[in-house]
Enzyme design. Structure first.
Site, PDB file in Angstrom:
ATOM      1  N   ASP A 154      -9.800  -1.250 -32.261  1.00  0.00           N
ATOM      2  CA  ASP A 154      -8.998  -0.915 -33.443  1.00  0.00           C
ATOM      3  C   ASP A 154      -8.598  -2.190 -34.197  1.00  0.00           C
ATOM      4  O   ASP A 154      -7.971  -2.133 -35.251  1.00  0.00           O
ATOM      5  CB  ASP A 154      -7.787  -0.038 -33.093  1.00  0.00           C
ATOM      6  CG  ASP A 154      -6.829  -0.705 -32.119  1.00  0.00           C
ATOM      7  OD1 ASP A 154      -7.115  -1.825 -31.646  1.00  0.00           O
ATOM      8  OD2 ASP A 154      -5.762  -0.100 -31.828  1.00  0.00           O
ATOM      9  N   SER A 155      -9.027  -3.359 -33.666  1.00  0.00           N
ATOM     10  CA  SER A 155      -8.907  -4.607 -34.425  1.00  0.00           C
ATOM     11  C   SER A 155      -9.657  -4.491 -35.744  1.00  0.00           C
ATOM     12  O   SER A 155      -9.467  -5.323 -36.639  1.00  0.00           O
ATOM     13  CB  SER A 155      -9.471  -5.784 -33.608  1.00  0.00           C
ATOM     14  OG  SER A 155     -10.758  -5.489 -33.114  1.00  0.00           O
ATOM     15  N   ASP A 173     -11.835   2.405 -28.917  1.00  0.00           N
ATOM     16  CA  ASP A 173     -10.373   2.314 -28.827  1.00  0.00           C
ATOM     17  C   ASP A 173      -9.716   3.601 -29.301  1.00  0.00           C
ATOM     18  O   ASP A 173     -10.110   4.154 -30.333  1.00  0.00           O
ATOM     19  CB  ASP A 173      -9.878   1.174 -29.732  1.00  0.00           C
ATOM     20  CG  ASP A 173      -9.384  -0.016 -28.939  1.00  0.00           C
ATOM     21  OD1 ASP A 173      -9.106   0.133 -27.731  1.00  0.00           O
ATOM     22  OD2 ASP A 173      -9.279  -1.099 -29.531  1.00  0.00           O
ATOM     23  N   LYS A 177     -10.631   3.358 -24.595  1.00  0.00           N
ATOM     24  CA  LYS A 177      -9.631   2.388 -24.147  1.00  0.00           C
ATOM     25  C   LYS A 177      -8.295   2.750 -24.775  1.00  0.00           C
ATOM     26  O   LYS A 177      -8.244   3.154 -25.944  1.00  0.00           O
ATOM     27  CB  LYS A 177     -10.035   0.964 -24.551  1.00  0.00           C
ATOM     28  CG  LYS A 177      -8.974  -0.093 -24.216  1.00  0.00           C
ATOM     29  CD  LYS A 177      -9.510  -1.502 -24.342  1.00  0.00           C
ATOM     30  CE  LYS A 177      -9.470  -2.076 -25.721  1.00  0.00           C
ATOM     31  NZ  LYS A 177      -8.145  -2.112 -26.365  1.00  0.00           N
ATOM     32  N   GLU A 226      -3.898   1.491 -24.788  1.00  0.00           N
ATOM     33  CA  GLU A 226      -2.919   0.460 -24.434  1.00  0.00           C
ATOM     34  C   GLU A 226      -1.712   1.081 -23.742  1.00  0.00           C
ATOM     35  O   GLU A 226      -1.290   2.179 -24.104  1.00  0.00           O
ATOM     36  CB  GLU A 226      -2.444  -0.259 -25.708  1.00  0.00           C
ATOM     37  CG  GLU A 226      -3.559  -0.948 -26.468  1.00  0.00           C
ATOM     38  CD  GLU A 226      -3.069  -1.605 -27.760  1.00  0.00           C
ATOM     39  OE1 GLU A 226      -1.843  -1.656 -27.996  1.00  0.00           O
ATOM     40  OE2 GLU A 226      -3.923  -2.066 -28.535  1.00  0.00           O
ATOM     41  N   GLU A 234      -4.639  -8.873 -21.961  1.00  0.00           N
ATOM     42  CA  GLU A 234      -4.589  -9.682 -23.186  1.00  0.00           C
ATOM     43  C   GLU A 234      -3.314 -10.513 -23.226  1.00  0.00           C
ATOM     44  O   GLU A 234      -2.213 -10.004 -22.954  1.00  0.00           O
ATOM     45  CB  GLU A 234      -4.652  -8.761 -24.420  1.00  0.00           C
ATOM     46  CG  GLU A 234      -4.531  -9.546 -25.731  1.00  0.00           C
ATOM     47  CD  GLU A 234      -4.878  -8.750 -26.978  1.00  0.00           C
ATOM     48  OE1 GLU A 234      -5.264  -7.570 -26.858  1.00  0.00           O
ATOM     49  OE2 GLU A 234      -4.749  -9.326 -28.075  1.00  0.00           O
TER      50      GLU A 234
END
Ligand code: KIV
Length: 297
Positions: free
Chosen positions: A46-47, A85, A115, A117, A184
């Site tokens: 999602d960057s 993501d 993925k 978070e 991270e």
């Protein structure tokens, strides 16, 4: 082509002590190049909210956009495992929504894993998605979707309490069913201890050399943005410089009239241009022509 990478390949790589290579990709062309260069995992991160869309965070990225970019990356990939993501608010509201949205990334986006978070508080979400046979990669430490809670993009786990919490979260994520874990922005000693403690592979970014693998944003390692050079990024190319040079040369040749030249132009027999009949002259249903057409003489 070597065998397709799966979540089982990654586990075997950890067991044999071979490092896992992971990099982000957002479109089919980059995916093809990075896959052929030997990426084990391509992350549709999602960057993309920052490096593709120009936002200052990942928060505005939608599930529809993730699905769209995922399909493109999957189409360009032959060997790597493609991980998608889960964007902000696609898994935080309820377990049911999280499973449905993870399912969309797999069914429509065609990724092989998702993925998300967060720590132990997402164990139920991870278990439920895994129960639906969707492999989940966790993401701990500096979690960009929590930028407001963290007070910026700051290294996490620097004191003992914070480090212990991240280690406990890592253990909870493994128990919940994660097949791998991104670490991270954490000190390398913490990443080392987590990597030793877990049987699933850890993938670091700003987490030092002891992780089982490494991930970077492709635009960062390729040097696309001269203004962005955090400590953890190593530039392996200067694409910003190469693109600027190439584009400037192209613009200069267009302005000078030296491109396109003979070599880049099509040739034909001499042609005579004849005015096309007015649309009213055309019989109904006959093919419509442009303002001129070429007829070989
Ligand atoms: O979105 C992303 O690119 C990521 C990596 C930085 C791990 O989550």
């Amino acid at each position: 082509m070597k065998d397709k990478v799966t979540i089982h390949t990654l586990k075997r790589l950890k067991q044999s002590g071979q490092k896992i290579t992971m990099v982000t990709a957002y479109d089919a062309t980059f995916a093809r190049v990075l896959d052929e260069a030997g990426a084990d995992v391509l992350l549709v991160g999602d960057s993309l909210g920052m490096v593709v869309q120009g936002h200052d965070s990942t928060l505005p990225v939608t599930l529809e956009q993730m699905v769209y970019h995922s399909t493109a990356v999957v189409r360009g990939t032959k060997r790597a495992l493609v991980v998608g993501d889960m964007p902000f608010m696609s898994y935080q509201v309820s377990v049911e929504e999280a499973v449905r949205n993870a399912g969309r990334l797999v069914a429509e986006g065609r990724v092989g894993a998702v993925k998300l978070e967060g720590g132990a508080e997402f164990a139920d979400v991870i278990s439920a998605i895994s129960r639906a046979s969707i492999p989940v990669m966790g993401h701990l430490g500096l979690t960009p979707q929590s930028v407001h809670k963290m007070g910026g993009y700051v290294v996490q786990g620097r004191d003992e309490d914070a480090a212990r919490k991240i280690l406990e979260d890592a253990i909870a994520l493994e128990r919940a069913g994660c097949f791998s874990l991104v670490l991270e922005g954490v000190p390398l000693e913490l990443a080392r201890q987590i990597t030793q403690r877990l049987s699933i592979p850890t993938i670091g970014i700003g987490a030092g050399k002891y992780c089982d693998g490494q991930v970077l944003v492709c635009y960062d390692l390729l040097g696309m943005n001269p203004d962005f050079k955090p400590k953890f990024v190593k530039r392996y190319a200067n694409l910003h410089g190469s693109i600027t040079e190439a584009a400037s040369a192209y613009f200069a040749e267009v302005r000078a009239g030296t491109f396109p030249d003979e070599e880049h132009s099509f040739k034909s027999k001499p042609i005579r241009l004849v005015a096309a009949p007015e649309p009213t002259d055309l019989a109904e249903g006959s093919e419509k022509l442009g303002p001129v057409y070429g007829a070989p003489v």
